[in-house]
Design a protein around this motif. Structure first.
Motif, PDB file in Angstrom:
ATOM      1  N   PRO A 143      29.319  37.505  45.372  1.00  0.00           N
ATOM      2  CA  PRO A 143      29.639  36.082  45.611  1.00  0.00           C
ATOM      3  C   PRO A 143      28.447  35.251  46.057  1.00  0.00           C
ATOM      4  CG  PRO A 143      31.307  37.506  46.582  1.00  0.00           C
ATOM      5  CD  PRO A 143      30.180  38.397  46.166  1.00  0.00           C
ATOM      6  N   SER A 187      28.552  32.425  40.886  1.00  0.00           N
ATOM      7  CA  SER A 187      29.678  31.551  41.203  1.00  0.00           C
ATOM      8  C   SER A 187      30.923  31.874  40.393  1.00  0.00           C
ATOM      9  CB  SER A 187      29.283  30.083  40.964  1.00  0.00           C
ATOM     10  OG  SER A 187      28.867  29.892  39.609  1.00  0.00           O
ATOM     11  N   THR A 188      30.754  32.571  39.253  1.00  0.00           N
ATOM     12  CA  THR A 188      31.904  32.892  38.403  1.00  0.00           C
ATOM     13  C   THR A 188      31.797  34.321  37.894  1.00  0.00           C
ATOM     14  OG1 THR A 188      30.847  32.191  36.334  1.00  0.00           O
ATOM     15  CG2 THR A 188      32.010  30.499  37.616  1.00  0.00           C
ATOM     16  N   TYR A 189      32.934  34.846  37.458  1.00  0.00           N
ATOM     17  CA  TYR A 189      32.945  36.182  36.868  1.00  0.00           C
ATOM     18  C   TYR A 189      32.155  36.193  35.567  1.00  0.00           C
ATOM     19  CZ  TYR A 189      34.516  40.547  34.800  1.00  0.00           C
ATOM     20  OH  TYR A 189      34.543  41.778  34.218  1.00  0.00           O
ATOM     21  N   ASP A 190      32.202  35.109  34.802  1.00  0.00           N
ATOM     22  CA  ASP A 190      31.450  35.040  33.541  1.00  0.00           C
ATOM     23  C   ASP A 190      29.956  35.203  33.805  1.00  0.00           C
ATOM     24  OD1 ASP A 190      33.746  34.734  32.076  1.00  0.00           O
ATOM     25  OD2 ASP A 190      33.612  32.540  31.965  1.00  0.00           O
ATOM     26  N   ALA A 191      29.472  34.627  34.905  1.00  0.00           N
ATOM     27  CA  ALA A 191      28.056  34.767  35.240  1.00  0.00           C
ATOM     28  C   ALA A 191      27.712  36.216  35.572  1.00  0.00           C
ATOM     29  CB  ALA A 191      27.709  33.858  36.410  1.00  0.00           C
TER      30      ALA A 191
END
Length: 296
Positions: free
Chosen positions: A271, A275-279
């Motif tokens: 985290p 910032s995102t799961y895609d990242a």
């Protein structure tokens, strides 16, 4: 026929990553922490029959001079969901070749064919300042490489009961095996590592390792009395600090069911970096690179 080697030939550099002939098991050096990352992918190369049904993998390490292999702490057994998984070995001996063997375990409890690789974890170089690794089993990220100060000879306590023999100049002695070697260890560390070493020495079971030339066997221990940090000034303006502790030997702690722990890496770090799961998925393209922070 004798093998003739040119004296001028450069020394052979052991590979930093090796893959088993079947392509399913890979071992990669982690030079920062003197460990080995083990990755499993039974869908690679020519896939293992029933790879999707593999649930866990048991990994053992064969050390030189030892008759039986020992289980890898996070590989007894390692989760290998759908045939893909990872383990980490922070306890391999330094400067000597070791062999890893991985055996897949299917969901029904049956096993598949074993895969093997061999690798060498480099020991501290001759003349290196920091010549001792102190590794924590429960908190591997606290492990440090430090300089030994004034090495002390180990002691091995005798275990004897004696009784006077009436009318004889001799004493009756009942004895057992001697105790494992106990050492008093003093290390010198820079100021930036004082808090880390203070916490390390109170973290539970430790593993001490040096290069083979010291004739100091790898040892599991728990620190008894701890002295320090004591300022020495050996590092000039920055000042050095010494810790002294008595290393009380213990047996190697059980490995069965132990989780995967990679020094300096945790899912809790994600985290802060993404910032995102895609990242996360874009940065770590495989399960192996995610669980090992890109080492695998």
């Amino acid at each position: 026929m004798p093998l003739i080697v040119s004296p001028g030939a450069p020394p052979v550099t052991p590979p930093a990553r090796v893959v088993s002939p079947d392509g399913w098991l890979a071992a990669a050096l982690d030079p920062v922490w003197a460990g080995v990352t083990l990755t499993l992918n039974y869908t690679a190369s020519t896939p293992l029959a029933g790879a999707a049904q593999v649930l866990r993998t048991r990994i053992v390490r064969q050390d030189p001079g030892h008759g039986l292999p020992v289980p890898v702490r996070s590989g007894d057994a390692a989760w290998t969901v759908a045939g893909v998984g990872a383990a980490y070995d922070h306890e391999a001996p330094l400067g000597r070749p070791v062999a890893y063997t991985a055996t897949p375990i299917y969901m029904d409890g049956t096993t598949g064919p074993a895969s093997s690789v061999a690798i060498v974890v480099p020991a501290p170089a001759v003349g290196a300042r920091d010549d001792l690794w102190i590794k924590s089993l429960d908190a591997p990220g606290l492990s440090v490489r430090a300089m030994i100060v004034d090495p002390q000879a180990p002691t091995s306590a005798g275990r004897q009961d004696t009784a006077v023999i009436p009318g004889s100049p001799y004493t009756a002695v009942a004895w057992d095996v001697h105790g494992a070697e106990t050492r008093q260890i003093t290390v010198d560390v820079p100021p930036a590592r004082v808090d880390q070493v203070r916490e390390l020495l109170r973290s539970g079971v430790l593993l001490t390792q040096v290069r083979p030339g010291y004739l100091w066997p790898d040892a599991y221990c728990v620190p008894a009395d701890i002295t320090g940090p004591t300022s020495t000034g050996k590092l000039g303006a920055t000042t050095g600090f010494q810790f002294t502790f008595t290393a009380v030997p213990v047996e190697r702690p059980p490995t069965e069911g132990q989780p995967l722990m990679v020094p300096g890496w945790s899912y809790d770090h994600l985290p802060d970096a993404f910032s995102t799961y895609d990242a996360v998925a874009a940065a770590y393209t495989t399960y192996g690179t995610l669980t090992t922070n890109g080492i695998a």
